[in-house]
Design a protein around this motif. Structure first.
Motif, PDB file in Angstrom:
ATOM      1  N   PHE A 194       0.858  -1.232   0.032  1.00  0.00           N
ATOM      2  CA  PHE A 194      -0.027   0.072   0.002  1.00  0.00           C
ATOM      3  C   PHE A 194       0.861   1.104  -0.086  1.00  0.00           C
ATOM      4  N   SER A 195       1.153   1.836  -1.149  1.00  0.00           N
ATOM      5  CA  SER A 195       2.072   3.055  -1.260  1.00  0.00           C
ATOM      6  C   SER A 195       1.397   3.884  -2.234  1.00  0.00           C
ATOM      7  N   PRO A 196       0.165   4.485  -1.928  1.00  0.00           N
ATOM      8  CA  PRO A 196      -0.335   5.441  -2.857  1.00  0.00           C
ATOM      9  C   PRO A 196       0.194   6.681  -2.918  1.00  0.00           C
ATOM     10  N   TYR A 197       1.143   7.080  -1.889  1.00  0.00           N
ATOM     11  CA  TYR A 197       1.583   8.431  -1.777  1.00  0.00           C
ATOM     12  C   TYR A 197       2.953   8.524  -2.531  1.00  0.00           C
ATOM     13  N   THR A 198       3.651   7.461  -2.716  1.00  0.00           N
ATOM     14  CA  THR A 198       5.013   7.390  -3.489  1.00  0.00           C
ATOM     15  C   THR A 198       5.002   6.486  -4.738  1.00  0.00           C
ATOM     16  N   ASN A 199       3.907   5.508  -4.917  1.00  0.00           N
ATOM     17  CA  ASN A 199       4.019   4.634  -5.856  1.00  0.00           C
ATOM     18  C   ASN A 199       5.182   3.951  -5.947  1.00  0.00           C
ATOM     19  N   SER A 200       5.752   3.531  -4.563  1.00  0.00           N
ATOM     20  CA  SER A 200       6.964   2.750  -4.682  1.00  0.00           C
ATOM     21  C   SER A 200       6.536   1.422  -3.948  1.00  0.00           C
ATOM     22  N   PRO A 201       5.855   0.462  -4.112  1.00  0.00           N
ATOM     23  CA  PRO A 201       5.466  -0.651  -3.672  1.00  0.00           C
ATOM     24  C   PRO A 201       6.442  -1.517  -3.163  1.00  0.00           C
ATOM     25  N   SER A 202       6.775  -2.298  -2.383  1.00  0.00           N
ATOM     26  CA  SER A 202       7.709  -3.359  -1.909  1.00  0.00           C
ATOM     27  C   SER A 202       7.078  -4.418  -1.028  1.00  0.00           C
ATOM     28  N   GLY A 203       7.843  -5.435  -1.239  1.00  0.00           N
ATOM     29  CA  GLY A 203       7.635  -6.653  -0.237  1.00  0.00           C
ATOM     30  C   GLY A 203       8.756  -7.612   0.117  1.00  0.00           C
ATOM     31  N   VAL A 204       8.452  -7.912   1.015  1.00  0.00           N
ATOM     32  CA  VAL A 204       9.549  -8.909   1.737  1.00  0.00           C
ATOM     33  C   VAL A 204       9.206 -10.229   2.224  1.00  0.00           C
ATOM     34  N   ALA A 205       9.960 -11.460   1.756  1.00  0.00           N
ATOM     35  CA  ALA A 205       9.742 -12.778   2.178  1.00  0.00           C
ATOM     36  C   ALA A 205      11.011 -13.023   2.945  1.00  0.00           C
ATOM     37  N   LEU A 206      10.795 -13.704   4.016  1.00  0.00           N
ATOM     38  CA  LEU A 206      11.970 -14.321   4.999  1.00  0.00           C
ATOM     39  C   LEU A 206      11.571 -15.840   5.263  1.00  0.00           C
ATOM     40  N   LYS A 249      16.798 -16.381  14.031  1.00  0.00           N
ATOM     41  CA  LYS A 249      16.506 -17.617  13.376  1.00  0.00           C
ATOM     42  C   LYS A 249      16.187 -17.451  11.768  1.00  0.00           C
ATOM     43  N   ILE A 250      16.328 -15.968  11.512  1.00  0.00           N
ATOM     44  CA  ILE A 250      16.158 -15.790  10.155  1.00  0.00           C
ATOM     45  C   ILE A 250      17.161 -15.871   9.298  1.00  0.00           C
ATOM     46  N   VAL A 251      17.070 -16.759   8.276  1.00  0.00           N
ATOM     47  CA  VAL A 251      18.426 -17.115   7.269  1.00  0.00           C
ATOM     48  C   VAL A 251      18.510 -16.516   5.979  1.00  0.00           C
ATOM     49  N   GLU A 252      17.088 -16.391   5.591  1.00  0.00           N
ATOM     50  CA  GLU A 252      17.197 -16.093   4.260  1.00  0.00           C
ATOM     51  C   GLU A 252      16.067 -14.793   3.859  1.00  0.00           C
ATOM     52  N   VAL A 253      16.466 -13.881   3.201  1.00  0.00           N
ATOM     53  CA  VAL A 253      15.569 -12.763   2.973  1.00  0.00           C
ATOM     54  C   VAL A 253      15.456 -12.310   1.570  1.00  0.00           C
ATOM     55  N   VAL A 254      14.210 -11.779   1.114  1.00  0.00           N
ATOM     56  CA  VAL A 254      14.149 -11.541  -0.321  1.00  0.00           C
ATOM     57  C   VAL A 254      13.350 -10.018  -0.156  1.00  0.00           C
ATOM     58  N   LEU A 255      13.966  -9.128  -0.721  1.00  0.00           N
ATOM     59  CA  LEU A 255      13.125  -7.664  -0.940  1.00  0.00           C
ATOM     60  C   LEU A 255      12.811  -7.589  -2.590  1.00  0.00           C
ATOM     61  N   VAL A 256      11.509  -7.387  -2.756  1.00  0.00           N
ATOM     62  CA  VAL A 256      11.191  -7.085  -3.933  1.00  0.00           C
ATOM     63  C   VAL A 256      10.611  -5.343  -4.221  1.00  0.00           C
ATOM     64  N   GLU A 257      11.269  -4.700  -4.947  1.00  0.00           N
ATOM     65  CA  GLU A 257      10.788  -3.291  -5.091  1.00  0.00           C
ATOM     66  C   GLU A 257      11.123  -3.008  -6.470  1.00  0.00           C
ATOM     67  N   LYS A 258      10.716  -1.700  -7.005  1.00  0.00           N
ATOM     68  CA  LYS A 258      10.834  -1.251  -8.279  1.00  0.00           C
ATOM     69  C   LYS A 258      12.268  -0.750  -8.525  1.00  0.00           C
ATOM     70  N   LYS A 259      13.056  -0.735  -9.357  1.00  0.00           N
ATOM     71  CA  LYS A 259      14.136  -0.218  -9.833  1.00  0.00           C
ATOM     72  C   LYS A 259      14.102   1.307  -9.871  1.00  0.00           C
ATOM     73  N   ASN A 260      14.974   1.861  -9.200  1.00  0.00           N
ATOM     74  CA  ASN A 260      14.924   3.494  -9.072  1.00  0.00           C
ATOM     75  C   ASN A 260      13.597   4.068  -8.481  1.00  0.00           C
ATOM     76  N   ALA A 261      12.836   3.277  -7.488  1.00  0.00           N
ATOM     77  CA  ALA A 261      11.776   3.504  -6.955  1.00  0.00           C
ATOM     78  C   ALA A 261      11.891   5.059  -6.211  1.00  0.00           C
ATOM     79  N   ARG A 262      10.867   5.898  -5.932  1.00  0.00           N
ATOM     80  CA  ARG A 262      11.110   7.195  -5.214  1.00  0.00           C
ATOM     81  C   ARG A 262      11.492   6.819  -3.882  1.00  0.00           C
ATOM     82  N   VAL A 263      10.957   5.715  -3.442  1.00  0.00           N
ATOM     83  CA  VAL A 263      11.231   5.428  -1.933  1.00  0.00           C
ATOM     84  C   VAL A 263      11.848   3.974  -2.101  1.00  0.00           C
TER      85      VAL A 263
END
Ligand SMILES: O=c1ccn([C@H]2C[C@H](O)[C@@H](CO)O2)c(=O)[nH]1
Ligand SMILES: [Zn+2]
Length: 319
Positions: A194-206, A249-263
């Motif tokens: 939910f990023s309606p103010y910067t249009n910079s959505p991102s998600g994390v899986a761990l 105990k967290i051993v692996e993390v992936v972040l997905v975001e837009k390239k050159n995102a405003r945030v």
């Protein structure tokens, strides 16, 4: 069952068996909530108990990240709202937040959390319990507790959404819906962001060292600073479903975001994980882009729900 002590979501029936039979009985779950808080810095454990329109009861707790500045903490109310989002709830009707260490007093959320709550549809009607020991207390609406407020406009948090993001490059090769790639889970999370103010959505899986995975997405506030980062949102999932495991105990993390995102979340995410996750934790970033063809298949149409005007994102099947 031993794992019941780590429970953050209760069906109406389960809540009833915990003594939460009506709104004034929300406090019956506060000791459980407070025992799950993680406050290694302030030592001040906060619990929140809320009822969603579905009738389910959700717990929230404050989570402080050891070794990091206080503004990276998750407040109990923010935790609860994020947990609503992760469980596809549509709103929040009732809320009780502990304000004393013995769990006998309930009060208004802090200013930051009152503003964060504002992102939800019908937020002004949320009823918040004010109560001290030996009295039944009374409910006050957020409308009353946050006068002269800074208000968001549509779209709102917890409304159905799809950011129509696809992974860039070879990472974007189509996977089956039940694949086990962490990057695909992080992409699915980013699609809910939910990023309606910067249009910079991102998600994390761990993933933890038992192979269990968790996910969360960036949630913005119209007032900027109350926003919750994607790592924190994934930590909400980790705390809510991780049966009390530590962040180490967290051993692996992936972040997905837009390239050159405003945030961009990359630097902050890395810094947080370097501090709290397992020393050898693997951290990867995948970039995504807005798939315009996919986006054309979605339109936003006005919808009247329960007599109140709102907006729903509907998938239109193209001929
Ligand atoms: O509304 C509030 C106010 C404070 N806290 C937490 C943040 C921090 O971890 C601790 C001390 O401020 O209490 C909450 O969870 N909710
Ligand atoms: Zn707060």
């Amino acid at each position: 069952m031993a794992q019941d002590q780590y429970k953050f979501v209760f069906t109406a029936k389960e809540a009833e068996s915990e003594g939460v039979t009506e709104p004034f009985r929300l406090p019956n779950l506060i000791t459980k909530a407070m025992s799950l808080a993680r406050a290694p810095i302030s030592k001040y454990k906060v619990g929140a108990v809320g009822r969603a329109p579905s009738g389910r009861i959700y717990l929230g707790v404050n989570v402080e990240l050891p070794g990091l500045p206080l503004h990276h903490s998750i407040h109990a109310e923010q935790f609860l709202v994020t947990n609503l989002a992760l469980n596809s709830e549509k709103g929040l009707h009732l809320l009780a937040v502990s304000i004393s260490t013995d769990g006998n007093d309930f009060g208004a959320p802090c200013g930051n959390c009152r503003q964060f709550l504002m992102e939800m549809r019908n937020a002004l009607d949320i009823q918040i319990l004010l109560k001290s020991k030996h009295e039944e207390g009374s409910f006050r609406s957020l409308r009353h507790l946050l006068p002269d407020r800074f208000s968001p406009c549509s779209p709102l948090l917890l409304e159905k959404r799809d950011n129509c993001l696809t992974l860039s490059g070879s990472a974007g090769e189509i996977c089956s819906s039940d694949c086990s790639h962490l990057k695909c889970k992080a992409l699915a999370a980013a699609n809910n962001s939910f990023s309606p103010y910067t249009n910079s959505p991102s998600g994390v899986a761990l993933q933890d060292d038992d192979g269990e995975w968790y996910r969360g997405w960036y949630i913005e506030s119209v007032a900027s600073n109350p926003s919750l980062g994607p790592v924190q949102a994934a930590l909400v999932d980790f705390v809510a479903r991780g049966l009390g495991k530590g962040f180490d105990k967290i051993v692996e993390v992936v972040l997905v975001e837009k390239k050159n995102a405003r945030v961009s979340q990359e630097g902050t995410a890395k810094m947080i994980l370097d501090t709290i996750a397992a020393p050898n934790c693997d951290f990867k970033v995948f970039h995504c882009y807005e798939d315009l063809v996919k986006k054309m298949n979605y339109i936003t149409i006005p919808e009247v729900e329960n007599g109140k005007k709102g907006y729903l994102v509907r998938k239109i099947i193209r001929q």
